[in-house]
Each structure stands twice: as structure tokens, then as C-alpha cells.
Design an enzyme around this catalytic site. Structure first.
Site, PDB file in Angstrom:
ATOM      1  N   SER A   1       0.849  -1.191   0.000  1.00  0.00           N
ATOM      2  CA  SER A   1       0.000   0.000   0.000  1.00  0.00           C
ATOM      3  C   SER A   1       0.891   1.250   0.000  1.00  0.00           C
ATOM      4  O   SER A   1       1.825   1.332  -0.785  1.00  0.00           O
ATOM      5  CB  SER A   1      -0.955  -0.056   1.202  1.00  0.00           C
TER       6      SER A   1
ATOM      7  N   HIS B   1      -7.147  -5.787  -1.388  1.00  0.00           N
ATOM      8  CA  HIS B   1      -5.949  -5.036  -1.012  1.00  0.00           C
ATOM      9  C   HIS B   1      -4.881  -5.898  -0.338  1.00  0.00           C
ATOM     10  O   HIS B   1      -3.777  -5.422  -0.098  1.00  0.00           O
ATOM     11  CB  HIS B   1      -6.369  -3.890  -0.079  1.00  0.00           C
TER      12      HIS B   1
ATOM     13  N   ASP C   1      -9.065  -4.785  -5.645  1.00  0.00           N
ATOM     14  CA  ASP C   1      -8.515  -3.772  -4.742  1.00  0.00           C
ATOM     15  C   ASP C   1      -8.968  -2.393  -5.210  1.00  0.00           C
ATOM     16  O   ASP C   1      -8.269  -1.711  -5.942  1.00  0.00           O
ATOM     17  CB  ASP C   1      -6.986  -3.871  -4.729  1.00  0.00           C
TER      18      ASP C   1
END
Length: 281
Positions: A95, A261, A232
Site C-alpha cells: 500500500s 488489497h 482492490d
């Protein structure tokens, strides 16, 4: 139970924990949160070192912006590397932490063997964030959209009751954007995770908005693994990475078809297999 140790950098108590054995993979982020995402199987193959950054620890003093620039984060990683005597290691960023991992590899290429970038968009600009929201609104199923509308209705109250954990509440209430199983409740993953919103707001809102991972990758001559989740929506769409094609000989791009994600958590068998094969190539 994870065994935590500390690295001190300019007064910041950066905790780390080590799991597994083998080739070292340094995971930048929260030493509390990230060990919960990876499978026990991976720890049989590699030594994972989960390291806090300044956004996940209590501040040692009133902070100024120069206390939490991306350069400061990168140099903390280098301090940790020296103390842990890591050489020729793999760095992993998931991320927003992908920006940290790649920035480290760019500044200290002599220490890095390979780079793993998971579930990030190339930039975190406001324009890109809006693009991701639009993609969700245009393509998400009716059931997923309904779940999201139900969950997000609680966010304002969560934040009012507990403003210091705004980042955590947002991550939890965005579950329908985050998981292939849009009903999944990730609240337990965030138990005990401290967040410093001053630091996180700056890094995610300013530092990561100013950078572009694809541009940075052109300056990093290392094998790079890019892992993405088809569902995601936080960093959607995966087509943002379409310019990374077969002409990038040093980049392996994998799209996990039944993940949001967190493919390491959602598709552990497939993820582990892909990662192990790539690391050992």
C-alpha cells in the site's frame, strides 16, 4: 506472541519483530499489523523483519514537518539495516509503504537485492484517489456497493468518538473497497496498532501524492515484484500499471484475481507460490 525489540532513531522508538528463517525480507510499516497478514508457510522460507515507521509509534516530542519527511523514513530504514547487519536484503512495501520501500531502494541500491511492491497505485494524488472511487462506483456489484454504503455510514461516528484512530476507522469501514470478500470485517487486524495522524496525513496526503512509482522504478535497476489485487478498489484500477509490460525486464507484475488489497491474506497459497518462485529465481 511476537517478540518485539526496539531501534531508536532521533528519539522515535521503532519496534521490530522477526519471524521465520532464511533470506531476509524487511517489511516496512507496522510491526503489529503486518505479521497478521502473511502466512506461517512463508516464515518457513524467509526471515521476515517487520519494522515500524514514525507513523506507527508515539512521538517522542511535539513534531515538526521535518520530523516525518519521506527522507527521514528512508534513513530510519537505513539505521535499522545497519543495526540488524542486513546486507543484500529484500525490501517489501505494501500500500502506501510501497513508496517507502522504493525510495529506500533508490537511495541505497547497494544494500538491496530485490524489491517487492504490493497493492499500491503509482501515485496517491487526489486525482488518482478520485479515479479509484469512480472506478468503484462504475464497476462494483450492487451487493458490494450496498455493503459499502452500510459500513461507511458508521465512519463519522467512529471518528468523532476516537479521532486519533481516524486512519484505522477508515481502513475498517472501507472493507468493501479492500477485500474480495466484501463482507469481511478486518477490525481485529488493527487491534493494538498505534497511529500518529499528523505523520500519516503528511505522508499519504503530500509525500505519496508528489511521487510516481512507475517513474521511480525506471531509476531502480533491481528485480521488482509488483503484486496487485483485481478487487482492490482502494488503489484501482489495475490498468494504472498497464505501462509496466514485458519491456520492463526487471519487473514481474502479478494480478491476483480473487484478492482485494491484501492478496497475501486473501490468496495465501497462490501468493506464497508466486513470491517464493520469484525470490528464488
Amino acid at each position: 506472541m511476537n517478540n518485539y525489540q526496539s531501534i531508536f532513531s532521533e528519539g522515535f522508538d521503532l519496534k521490530y519483530c522477526v519471524k521465520g528463517q532464511g533470506k531476509p525480507i524487511l517489511v516496512v510499516g507496522s510491526s503489529v499489523y503486518y505479521p497478521r497478514l502473511f502466512s506461517e508457510n512463508l516464515y518457513k522460507h524467509f526471515q521476515f523483519i517487520f519494522l515500524d515507521h514514525r507513523g506507527f509509534v508515539e512521538p517522542p516530542r511535539a513534531l515538526k514537518q521535518e520530523d516525518y519527511t519521506l527522507d527521514k523514513i528512508v534513513d530510519d530504514i537505513e539505521t535499522a539495516r545497519q543495526l540488524l547487519k542486513l546486507e543484500d536484503f529484500i525490501i517489501l512495501g505494501h500500500s502506501g509503504h510501497a513508496f517507502m520501500a522504493l525510495a529506500y531502494a533508490e537511495k541505497y541500491p547497494q544494500n538491496v537485492q530485490k524489491v517487492i511492491l504490493l497493492n499500491s497505485a503509482p501515485t496517491n494524488s487526489q486525482e488518482r484517489q478520485q479515479q479509484s472511487f469512480s472506478f468503484f462506483n462504475e464497476t462494483a456489484s450492487a451487493e458490494r456497493t450496498k455493503q459499502f454504503e452500510h459500513d461507511i455510514a458508521f465512519l463519522e461516528n467512529d471518528i468523532n468518538n476516537d479521532p486519533d484512530r481516524r486512519f484505522v476507522h477508515m481502513c475498517i469501514r472501507m472493507g468493501a473497497h479492500s477485500f474480495y470478500d466484501y463482507t469481511f470485517d478486518a477490525a481485529y487486524m488493527w487491534d493494538g496498532v498505534y497511529t500518529n495522524m499528523e505523520v500519516i496525513d503528511y505522508l499519504w496526503g503530500v509525500a505519496f501524492a508528489e511521487r510516481n512509482l512507475i517513474q521511480s522504478m525506471a531509476r531502480v535497476d533491481k528485480p521488482i515484484f509488483v503484486g496487485l489485487g483485481r478487487y482492490d478498489y482502494l488503489v484501482a484500477p489495475v490498468s494504472l500499471w498497464e505501462s509496466i509490460d514485458h519491456s520492463y525486464k526487471n519487473v514481474k507484475k502479478i494480478i491476483f484475481e480473487k484478492s482485494g488489497h491484501n492478496p497475501m491474506f486473501e490468496e495465501p497459497n497462490t501468493f506464497d507460490s508466486e513470491l517464493i518462485n520469484w525470490v528464488n529465481e
